[in-house]
Design a protein around this motif. Structure first.
Motif, mmCIF file in Angstrom:
data_model
loop_
_atom_site.group_PDB
_atom_site.id
_atom_site.type_symbol
_atom_site.label_atom_id
_atom_site.label_comp_id
_atom_site.label_asym_id
_atom_site.label_seq_id
_atom_site.Cartn_x
_atom_site.Cartn_y
_atom_site.Cartn_z
ATOM 1 N N SER A 143 0.817 -1.219 0.000
ATOM 2 C CA SER A 143 0.000 0.000 0.000
ATOM 3 C C SER A 143 0.852 1.271 0.000
ATOM 4 N N ASP A 181 2.058 3.194 -2.225
ATOM 5 C CA ASP A 181 1.709 4.278 -3.148
ATOM 6 C C ASP A 181 0.569 5.160 -2.624
ATOM 7 N N ALA A 182 -0.045 4.786 -1.512
ATOM 8 C CA ALA A 182 -1.149 5.562 -0.948
ATOM 9 C C ALA A 182 -0.653 6.821 -0.239
ATOM 10 N N TYR A 184 -15.745 2.301 -2.702
ATOM 11 C CA TYR A 184 -14.594 1.706 -3.387
ATOM 12 C C TYR A 184 -14.703 0.178 -3.407
ATOM 13 N N ASP A 226 -1.957 -1.958 -6.495
ATOM 14 C CA ASP A 226 -2.687 -0.766 -6.940
ATOM 15 C C ASP A 226 -4.056 -0.686 -6.282
ATOM 16 N N TRP A 227 -4.749 -1.822 -6.213
ATOM 17 C CA TRP A 227 -6.064 -1.854 -5.598
ATOM 18 C C TRP A 227 -5.978 -1.531 -4.104
ATOM 19 N N ALA A 249 -3.542 0.047 -2.421
ATOM 20 C CA ALA A 249 -3.142 1.447 -2.218
ATOM 21 C C ALA A 249 -4.331 2.377 -2.472
ATOM 22 N N GLY A 250 -5.150 2.048 -3.456
ATOM 23 C CA GLY A 250 -6.341 2.853 -3.725
ATOM 24 C C GLY A 250 -7.312 2.835 -2.568
ATOM 25 N N LEU A 251 -7.538 1.662 -1.992
ATOM 26 C CA LEU A 251 -8.420 1.551 -0.833
ATOM 27 C C LEU A 251 -7.863 2.334 0.355
ATOM 28 N N LYS A 277 -5.719 4.894 0.364
ATOM 29 C CA LYS A 277 -5.763 6.339 0.102
ATOM 30 C C LYS A 277 -7.187 6.860 0.206
ATOM 31 N N THR A 278 -8.137 6.138 -0.392
ATOM 32 C CA THR A 278 -9.543 6.542 -0.340
ATOM 33 C C THR A 278 -10.032 6.626 1.100
#
Length: 110
Positions: free
Chosen positions: A15, A17-18, A58, A86-87, A89-91, A93-94
């Motif tokens: 994670s 990249d978050a 998300y 990617d998924w 890190a997206g979760l 960050k969101t």
């Protein structure tokens, strides 16, 4: 049963990249922080993300779980989902973006 450091390290790596990801040990388990906001727990080698509306949107389909007896429900993120950096890190960050900023700590009287 407490969580293994390698589990926490893997989640942090996936994670990254978050934002700035850190972990703090808490009673044999771990709190995960993104940019200074606590947004998840790792308990018994399972990932529990704080519930937010943005996180719910998300995820789509949500699985609730309790990180420890008496805790409020969190989103339980299955281990096979951690492999998609990617998924994940997206979760992270969101979720972090949807949480309030931490309250400043009061200075200790000396």
């Amino acid at each position: 049963m407490s969580s293994q450091q390698k589990t926490v390290d893997y989640i942090l790596e996936q994670s990254a990249d978050a934002g700035t990801m850190t972990a703090k040990k808490m009673f044999g388990e771990y709190g995960l922080y993104c940019d200074g906001k606590i947004m998840a727990l790792v308990c018994d080698d399972q990932l529990y993300v704080k519930p937010t509306q943005a996180g719910r949107d998300y995820l789509g389909e949500v699985t609730d779980g309790s990180p420890f007896p008496g805790a409020k429900p969190y989103f339980l993120i299955e281990g096979d989902r951690w492999d998609d950096a990617d998924w994940l890190a997206g979760l992270v960050k969101t979720t972090a973006d949807d949480l309030p900023a931490p309250k400043p700590k009061k200075a200790k009287k000396g």
